[in-house]
Write an enzyme that holds these catalytic residues in place. Structure first.
Site, PDB file in Angstrom:
ATOM      1  N   ASN A  10      57.361   3.130  31.032  1.00  0.00           N
ATOM      2  CA  ASN A  10      57.970   4.297  31.685  1.00  0.00           C
ATOM      3  C   ASN A  10      59.274   3.839  32.334  1.00  0.00           C
ATOM      4  O   ASN A  10      59.256   3.103  33.312  1.00  0.00           O
ATOM      5  CB  ASN A  10      56.990   4.836  32.746  1.00  0.00           C
ATOM      6  CG  ASN A  10      57.614   5.917  33.605  1.00  0.00           C
ATOM      7  OD1 ASN A  10      58.626   6.518  33.228  1.00  0.00           O
ATOM      8  ND2 ASN A  10      57.013   6.168  34.758  1.00  0.00           N
ATOM      9  N   LYS A  12      61.413   5.623  33.916  1.00  0.00           N
ATOM     10  CA  LYS A  12      61.749   6.439  35.089  1.00  0.00           C
ATOM     11  C   LYS A  12      63.214   6.894  35.009  1.00  0.00           C
ATOM     12  O   LYS A  12      63.701   7.204  33.931  1.00  0.00           O
ATOM     13  CB  LYS A  12      61.463   5.660  36.379  1.00  0.00           C
ATOM     14  CG  LYS A  12      60.071   5.019  36.386  1.00  0.00           C
ATOM     15  CD  LYS A  12      59.649   4.593  37.750  1.00  0.00           C
ATOM     16  CE  LYS A  12      58.396   3.742  37.647  1.00  0.00           C
ATOM     17  NZ  LYS A  12      57.560   3.781  38.809  1.00  0.00           N
ATOM     18  N   HIS A  96      52.288  12.188  36.535  1.00  0.00           N
ATOM     19  CA  HIS A  96      52.618  10.862  37.065  1.00  0.00           C
ATOM     20  C   HIS A  96      52.641  10.936  38.589  1.00  0.00           C
ATOM     21  O   HIS A  96      53.015  11.955  39.164  1.00  0.00           O
ATOM     22  CB  HIS A  96      53.986  10.412  36.528  1.00  0.00           C
ATOM     23  CG  HIS A  96      54.299   8.989  36.895  1.00  0.00           C
ATOM     24  ND1 HIS A  96      54.832   8.661  38.114  1.00  0.00           N
ATOM     25  CD2 HIS A  96      54.133   7.830  36.214  1.00  0.00           C
ATOM     26  CE1 HIS A  96      54.978   7.338  38.169  1.00  0.00           C
ATOM     27  NE2 HIS A  96      54.567   6.812  37.030  1.00  0.00           N
ATOM     28  N   GLU A  98      54.599   9.961  40.767  1.00  0.00           N
ATOM     29  CA  GLU A  98      55.874  10.390  41.372  1.00  0.00           C
ATOM     30  C   GLU A  98      56.064  11.899  41.220  1.00  0.00           C
ATOM     31  O   GLU A  98      56.676  12.542  42.076  1.00  0.00           O
ATOM     32  CB  GLU A  98      57.032   9.588  40.758  1.00  0.00           C
ATOM     33  CG  GLU A  98      57.027   8.150  41.285  1.00  0.00           C
ATOM     34  CD  GLU A  98      57.484   7.099  40.301  1.00  0.00           C
ATOM     35  OE1 GLU A  98      58.199   7.427  39.336  1.00  0.00           O
ATOM     36  OE2 GLU A  98      57.109   5.920  40.497  1.00  0.00           O
ATOM     37  N   GLU A 168      46.363   5.132  37.571  1.00  0.00           N
ATOM     38  CA  GLU A 168      47.464   4.497  38.287  1.00  0.00           C
ATOM     39  C   GLU A 168      47.255   4.681  39.789  1.00  0.00           C
ATOM     40  O   GLU A 168      47.668   5.703  40.362  1.00  0.00           O
ATOM     41  CB  GLU A 168      48.794   5.137  37.883  1.00  0.00           C
ATOM     42  CG  GLU A 168      49.122   4.971  36.413  1.00  0.00           C
ATOM     43  CD  GLU A 168      50.627   4.979  36.192  1.00  0.00           C
ATOM     44  OE1 GLU A 168      51.146   3.954  35.742  1.00  0.00           O
ATOM     45  OE2 GLU A 168      51.273   5.982  36.515  1.00  0.00           O
ATOM     46  N   GLY A 174      54.967   0.467  41.668  1.00  0.00           N
ATOM     47  CA  GLY A 174      56.277   0.063  42.177  1.00  0.00           C
ATOM     48  C   GLY A 174      56.216  -0.757  43.451  1.00  0.00           C
ATOM     49  O   GLY A 174      57.227  -0.977  44.105  1.00  0.00           O
ATOM     50  N   SER A 214      52.289  -1.926  38.842  1.00  0.00           N
ATOM     51  CA  SER A 214      52.812  -3.286  39.002  1.00  0.00           C
ATOM     52  C   SER A 214      52.295  -4.266  37.945  1.00  0.00           C
ATOM     53  O   SER A 214      52.041  -5.441  38.251  1.00  0.00           O
ATOM     54  CB  SER A 214      52.533  -3.817  40.417  1.00  0.00           C
ATOM     55  OG  SER A 214      53.193  -3.007  41.371  1.00  0.00           O
ATOM     56  N   GLY A 236      58.471  -0.891  36.140  1.00  0.00           N
ATOM     57  CA  GLY A 236      59.563  -1.852  36.320  1.00  0.00           C
ATOM     58  C   GLY A 236      59.674  -2.897  35.219  1.00  0.00           C
ATOM     59  O   GLY A 236      60.783  -3.161  34.711  1.00  0.00           O
TER      60      GLY A 236
END
Ligand code: PEP
Length: 251
Positions: A10, A12, A96, A98, A168, A174, A214, A236
């Site tokens: 992802n 982002k 997700h 976020e 998740e 993150g 992570s 990330g």
């Protein structure tokens, strides 16, 4: 039927168009030898078509990070299911963390989007997970159960063959705080047991359940050795060709 293994990245709201194309090119080249698993990348929406064109013919599929549930309409700034398809995307991330916690998406909205994705032949990757305070209060299973019940309300078993769940934990996304393989495996086992209650036959047994939060080259091996983790959703560490390839190549 064997359970599919899926390794997803992802991106982002990162990358320029050129960076997205370079990243996709590197991933397509490096992913050519990983035949036993699916590789999916989720670029930013404006780059999805260009990335999907570049990935055509490779074994890397492309997905959208979010989607509206209506087919069309006066919804400024939104992306419809047919647009997702037109851009060459086979997958879509739904719910997700976020989207849920920064943009206020509710379980009901998640459910509408899951319906819309499946009706439009787009495979939803349905993200669920508890907040840190929910885990600390011992509410993890209650939260996961509610999110699963609501996300899949009205979704028939035949659709579940084209559905993916991603666990998740919000506290791991993150933050650099990965769940231990034991913690993640417990949650995945619980998710599969709920899906066994909700769906007949082998539906829950063939459902891919991904872990996200992570994931890095140095912690993927432990996660990959568990029984109920069928792949990962990486944020990330999916933004660098080398680190993503190390993750997708895990034995
Ligand atoms: C994610 O974006 O779904 C995610 C898990 O991010 P990260 O790997 O950076 O924690």
């Amino acid at each position: 039927m064997a359970r599919r293994k899926i390794f997803a990245g992802n991106w982002k709201m990162y990358t320029t168009l050129q960076e997205a194309l370079d990243l996709a090119k590197g991933i397509c080249a490096g992913a050519s030898g990983v035949g036993d698993r699916e590789v999916v990348i989720f670029p930013p929406a404006p780059y999805a078509k260009a990335v999907a064109d570049l990935c055509r013919g490779s074994n890397v599929a492309v997905g959208m990070q979010n989607m509206h549930f209506e087919q069309e309409g006066a919804f400024t700034g939104e992306v419809s299911p047919p647009m997702v398809r037109d851009c060459g995307c086979r997958y879509v991330l739904i719910g997700h963390s976020e989207r849920r916690h920064v943009f206020g998406e509710t379980d009901d909205l998640v459910n509408k989007k899951v319906h819309a994705a499946l009706k439009n032949d787009i495979e939803p990757v349905v993200c669920i997970g508890e907040l840190l305070e929910e885990r600390e209060k011992g509410l993890t299973t209650e939260v996961l159960r509610r999110q699963l019940d609501k996300a899949f309300a009205g979704i028939g078993a035949d659709y579940m063959k084209r559905t993916v769940v991603a666990y998740e934990p919000v506290w791991a996304i993150g933050t650099g705080k990965v769940a231990t393989p034991e913690t993640a495996e417990d949650a995945h086992g619980f998710i599969r047991s709920v899906m066994r209650e909700l769906y007949p036959g082998d539906t829950a047994d063939v459902l891919p359940i991904l872990y996200g939060g992570s994931v890095k080259p140095d912690n993927i091996a432990g996660l990959a050795r568990t029984g109920n983790i069928d792949g990962v959703l990486v944020g990330g560490a999916s933004l660098k060709v080398d680190s993503f390839l190390e993750i997708i190549r895990v034995k």
